[in-house]
Motif scaffolding. Structure first.
Motif, short mmCIF file in Angstrom:
data_model
loop_
_atom_site.label_atom_id
_atom_site.label_comp_id
_atom_site.label_asym_id
_atom_site.label_seq_id
_atom_site.Cartn_x
_atom_site.Cartn_y
_atom_site.Cartn_z
N PRO A 3 -21.32 23.13 13.46
CA PRO A 3 -22.37 22.83 13.24
C PRO A 3 -24.01 21.84 11.71
N PHE A 4 -24.42 21.16 12.33
CA PHE A 4 -24.70 20.82 10.12
C PHE A 4 -26.10 21.35 10.65
N HIS A 5 -25.64 21.83 9.12
CA HIS A 5 -27.64 22.52 8.97
C HIS A 5 -28.10 21.48 8.06
N SER A 6 -29.71 21.93 7.79
CA SER A 6 -30.21 21.11 6.92
C SER A 6 -29.65 21.61 5.57
N SER A 7 -30.27 20.51 4.54
CA SER A 7 -29.47 20.42 3.56
C SER A 7 -30.98 20.23 2.55
N ASP A 8 -31.19 20.84 1.77
CA ASP A 8 -31.94 21.00 0.40
C ASP A 8 -31.79 20.56 -0.71
N SER A 9 -30.87 19.88 0.01
CA SER A 9 -29.81 19.36 -2.20
C SER A 9 -31.09 18.37 -2.54
N ILE A 10 -31.34 18.33 -3.43
CA ILE A 10 -31.99 17.07 -4.16
C ILE A 10 -31.30 16.35 -5.65
N VAL A 11 -31.31 15.16 -5.30
CA VAL A 11 -30.38 14.48 -6.11
C VAL A 11 -30.84 13.15 -6.77
N GLU A 12 -31.05 12.98 -7.66
CA GLU A 12 -31.47 11.93 -8.38
C GLU A 12 -31.39 10.96 -8.63
N HIS A 13 -29.06 10.95 -8.71
CA HIS A 13 -28.30 9.06 -9.24
C HIS A 13 -27.24 9.59 -7.90
N ARG A 14 -26.87 7.74 -8.12
CA ARG A 14 -25.41 8.06 -7.43
C ARG A 14 -25.24 9.22 -8.59
N PHE A 15 -24.13 9.18 -7.30
CA PHE A 15 -22.58 10.15 -7.59
C PHE A 15 -22.36 11.35 -7.81
N GLY A 67 -0.45 0.08 10.70
CA GLY A 67 -0.09 1.18 11.00
C GLY A 67 -0.37 2.39 10.52
N PHE A 68 -1.64 2.49 10.69
CA PHE A 68 -2.37 4.27 9.73
C PHE A 68 -3.32 3.86 11.49
N LYS A 69 -3.69 5.66 11.66
CA LYS A 69 -4.64 5.64 12.90
C LYS A 69 -5.29 7.14 12.09
N TYR A 70 -5.47 7.08 10.82
CA TYR A 70 -6.56 7.97 10.57
C TYR A 70 -7.49 7.03 9.52
N TYR A 71 -8.25 7.46 8.84
CA TYR A 71 -9.22 7.62 8.31
C TYR A 71 -10.34 7.95 7.79
N VAL A 72 -10.93 8.56 6.42
CA VAL A 72 -11.53 9.02 5.62
C VAL A 72 -12.09 8.01 5.11
N LEU A 73 -14.03 9.02 5.52
CA LEU A 73 -14.57 8.20 4.96
C LEU A 73 -15.44 9.10 3.17
N PHE A 74 -16.60 7.92 2.97
CA PHE A 74 -16.54 8.88 1.29
C PHE A 74 -18.19 8.20 1.52
N LEU A 75 -19.57 8.88 1.49
CA LEU A 75 -21.15 8.98 1.71
C LEU A 75 -21.60 9.42 0.34
N ASP A 76 -22.10 8.36 -0.34
CA ASP A 76 -23.02 8.94 -1.40
C ASP A 76 -24.45 8.80 -1.06
N HIS A 77 -24.45 10.90 -1.14
CA HIS A 77 -25.53 11.19 -0.97
C HIS A 77 -27.05 10.59 -1.38
N PHE A 78 -27.42 10.06 -2.14
CA PHE A 78 -28.76 9.42 -2.98
C PHE A 78 -28.90 8.17 -2.70
N SER A 79 -27.57 7.60 -2.88
CA SER A 79 -28.03 6.08 -2.25
C SER A 79 -27.48 5.62 -0.40
N HIS A 80 -27.07 6.82 0.21
CA HIS A 80 -25.88 6.44 1.34
C HIS A 80 -25.30 5.29 1.37
N TYR A 81 -24.61 5.00 0.61
CA TYR A 81 -23.87 4.37 0.17
C TYR A 81 -22.23 4.44 0.61
N LEU A 82 -21.91 3.94 1.95
CA LEU A 82 -20.91 4.33 2.84
C LEU A 82 -19.27 3.24 2.29
#
Length: 260
Positions: free
Chosen positions: A216-228, A245-260
């Motif tokens: 389950p997704f828990h609510s987060s209290d993390s506060i960030v001020e900068h990207r990365f 020919g690949f069927k797996y993929y990985v996601l990277f999401l920046d918490h500050f900018s929500h940039y994927l």
């Protein structure tokens, strides 16, 4: 079962002797001019007992009579000489005929459908081309008999292989709603189902998808001020294979900018 006596002066194979017009026709003489007795069993929903004209057709014979006689369709009665049991072979298990009445004057051997279904825990489905005897619990076809005439004779089971005899464990797994291996082994040991194909290492794709769990997704209290400062990542499986020919993929999401 109904029998119709010949009209006076007329027999089945041609003109009858004058005795038919001068003397009343008795039941034994009526049966003597009818077609030869047929050793084949016939399903009959109107019969109230199993009837067989010859005791030698039975597997077990008792020196007693459950009833002294049976009544036929024209209101007359024919004598009962013995009682016994018989067996009809099928691909999965023998089908039993209990308390068969031996009546030498009967023309067709009859199976009392109601008693047959009770004694063998089965159902019978009639159609325009014959009938099927099915196991009451598994709905397996135990016996299939085709008929082109007006009656439903019991024919010998075919020696050629049929579809349900070569059912694999993976097929039963899909038919029964994807149970586990332990449930299938229990059903096989109890003879509710049969698996005649060799077991193969089959992985059920539907079970893999249906039994996936996710934390389950828990609510987060993390506060960030900068990207990365915080990067979220996740690994997923794609339903569409990529051009490489690949069927797996990985996601990277920046918490500050929500940039994927």
């Amino acid at each position: 079962m109904h029998y119709r006596l010949p009209h006076p002066g007329q027999g089945i194979l041609g003109p009858a002797p004058a005795i038919y017009s001068s003397q009343p026709t008795t039941l034994p003489s009526a049966f003597s001019i009818m077609p030869p007795q047929d050793p084949t069993w016939h399903m009959d929903t109107g019969a109230s007992s199993h009837l067989n004209f010859n005791a030698s057709n039975l597997s077990t014979i008792f020196d007693k009579r459950l009833f002294p006689s049976v009544h036929v369709g024209d209101g007359k009665s024919i004598p009962v000489t013995n009682t016994g049991h018989s067996i009809i072979p099928s691909h999965h298990r023998p089908l039993h005929l209990h308390n068969v009445l031996v009546t030498p004057n009967i023309i067709k051997n009859l199976i009392f459908v109601r008693q047959f279904t009770r004694d063998n825990n089965c159902t019978i489905e009639f159609d325009a081309f014959g009938f099927s005897v099915k196991d009451y619990l598994t709905r397996h076809i135990l016996l299939r008999c085709d008929s082109s005439g007006d009656l439903y004779p019991v024919t010998k089971p075919s020696t050629s292989p049929i579809a349900f005899l070569s059912t694999s464990a993976s097929t039963w797994h899909q038919r029964l709603g994807h149970p586990g291996d332990q449930v299938l082994r229990s059903l096989v040991s109890s003879r509710f189902i049969s698996c005649n194909k060799e077991k193969t290492s089959h992985i059920c794709h539907a079970c893999q998808l249906g039994k996936h769990v996710k934390l389950p997704f828990h609510s987060s209290d993390s506060i960030v001020e900068h990207r990365f400062d915080i990067i979220h990542s996740d690994l997923w499986t794609s339903l569409i294979i990529s051009s490489s020919g690949f069927k797996y993929y990985v996601l990277f999401l920046d918490h500050f900018s929500h940039y994927l």
